[in-house]
Design a protein around this motif. Structure first.
Motif, short mmCIF file in Angstrom:
data_model
loop_
_atom_site.label_atom_id
_atom_site.label_comp_id
_atom_site.label_asym_id
_atom_site.label_seq_id
_atom_site.Cartn_x
_atom_site.Cartn_y
_atom_site.Cartn_z
N THR A 96 -12.34 14.17 10.01
CA THR A 96 -11.03 14.15 10.67
C THR A 96 -9.96 14.83 9.83
OG1 THR A 96 -10.35 11.98 9.77
CG2 THR A 96 -11.61 11.97 11.82
N MET A 97 -10.16 14.91 8.52
CA MET A 97 -9.17 15.58 7.67
C MET A 97 -9.08 17.07 8.00
SD MET A 97 -7.72 13.38 5.67
CE MET A 97 -7.02 14.43 4.41
N PHE B 87 -14.62 10.18 8.32
CA PHE B 87 -13.20 10.27 8.02
C PHE B 87 -12.87 11.62 7.39
CE2 PHE B 87 -9.13 9.37 6.12
CZ PHE B 87 -8.53 8.55 7.07
N SER C 76 -0.41 10.10 13.88
CA SER C 76 -1.84 10.13 13.58
C SER C 76 -2.12 10.88 12.28
CB SER C 76 -2.61 10.76 14.74
OG SER C 76 -2.11 12.04 15.06
N ARG C 77 -1.34 11.94 11.99
CA ARG C 77 -1.53 12.66 10.72
C ARG C 77 -1.18 11.77 9.54
NH1 ARG C 77 1.14 16.83 13.56
NH2 ARG C 77 2.95 16.70 12.19
N ASN D 237 -6.97 8.44 3.84
CA ASN D 237 -7.61 9.25 2.81
C ASN D 237 -7.19 8.81 1.41
OD1 ASN D 237 -9.28 11.64 2.17
ND2 ASN D 237 -7.38 12.45 1.34
N ILE E 130 -4.01 9.30 8.95
CA ILE E 130 -5.17 9.91 8.30
C ILE E 130 -4.89 10.14 6.81
CG2 ILE E 130 -6.50 12.06 8.16
CD1 ILE E 130 -6.43 12.12 11.22
N PHE F 4 -6.17 1.51 12.64
CA PHE F 4 -6.19 2.64 13.57
C PHE F 4 -6.32 2.15 15.01
CE2 PHE F 4 -8.19 5.58 10.14
CZ PHE F 4 -6.95 5.65 9.50
#
Length: 265
Positions: A182-183, A179, A123-124, A131, A127, A146
């Motif tokens: 979420t970072m 988004f 998941s990292r 980004n 992301i 996703f």
């Protein structure tokens, strides 16, 4: 104020507040409403930028989990709901836990479905990829990716389709705001894992929720007020994948933590 809808059983019945995840809307609870409104007052919310919560005043507010949680409390204050049971899915579970830390007296119980408590390596990486390309790749491409990674199995197709359909209602700018949120999620979740609000809590997870279930299983033994239920043949969006079992288990849990006896008619 957020767009909301209520189902009123009576002024004497307790409230349940349903909180959806990022990219969804209050419509994801359509398999819960009929069962839950027989016993409780229901509050459904569209988080800012989602569903019908598109007012400019909301969108110009700063974005943090605390600020978005305050949006929910604002609606409760408007409706004179002093205390409620909360049911959430995915990122909505983070908002519910934030509310429980900010104002624990407002929360009778928490049901956290598909709870997000730690981002694993996959998941990292997703992301970081998102980004890197969000400025020039249509956000629906990223959201579909996703959705497929989080809900990969064939019998997750209905959940995937539902969330993709709802995400289409977001604009590109709004997606970027969420988004960006979420970072910053992992440091926020680390602090949250190390604390526990004194509120009865049920984690309800799908056995096929490969990205988020392991973190819950690792931490649940350290929690005093929490329990974990794992549903077989079920993915991340457990209220959609297994609605009958979800409804039955959650209603049983909430009944145990009501201040008055629940009447059904």
């Amino acid at each position: 104020m957020l767009h909301y809808k209520t189902y009123l059983k009576s002024p004497n019945h307790e409230w349940i507040v349903f909180v959806h995840g990022a990219g969804g809307s209050s419509s994801i609870w359509y398999k819960q409403i009929r069962e839950f409104k027989r016993e409780f007052n229901i509050l459904l919310l569209d988080l800012r930028g989602h569903g019908r919560s598109k007012s400019k005043r909301l969108l110009f507010r700063s974005y943090s989990f605390q600020n978005i949680s305050e949006d929910v409390l604002e609606v409760m204050d408007h409706l004179d709901i002093s205390r409620a049971h909360f049911v959430g899915i995915s990122l909505g579970t983070i908002l519910i836990q934030t509310i429980a830390e900010m104002e624990p007296s407002r929360v009778r119980s928490m049901t956290l479905g598909g709870a997000v408590m730690k981002l694993n390596l996959r998941s990292r990486l997703l992301i970081r990829l998102g980004n890197a390309v969000k400025a020039f790749v249509p956000f629906m491409w990223l959201y579909r990716l996703f959705a497929w990674v989080i809900m990969p199995n064939k019998h997750h197709e209905h959940s995937r389709s539902l969330f993709i359909r709802e995400a289409k209602k977001l604009c590109q700018k709004e997606f970027k705001r969420w988004f960006t949120l979420t970072m910053r999620i992992n440091p926020f979740l680390k602090d949250m894992r190390e604390r526990e609000a004194p509120v009865p809590t049920l984690y309800i997870m799908g056995k096929e929720d490969y990205m988020f279930l392991p973190a819950i299983q690792m931490m649940i033994g350290r929690k005093k007020y929490s329990s974990l239920l794992v549903l077989k043949n079920c993915g991340h969006v457990c209220n959609v994948d297994q609605p009958d079992r979800f409804n039955s288990e959650v209603l049983d849990f909430i009944r145990k933590h009501c201040s008055v006896t629940v009447s059904v008619s």
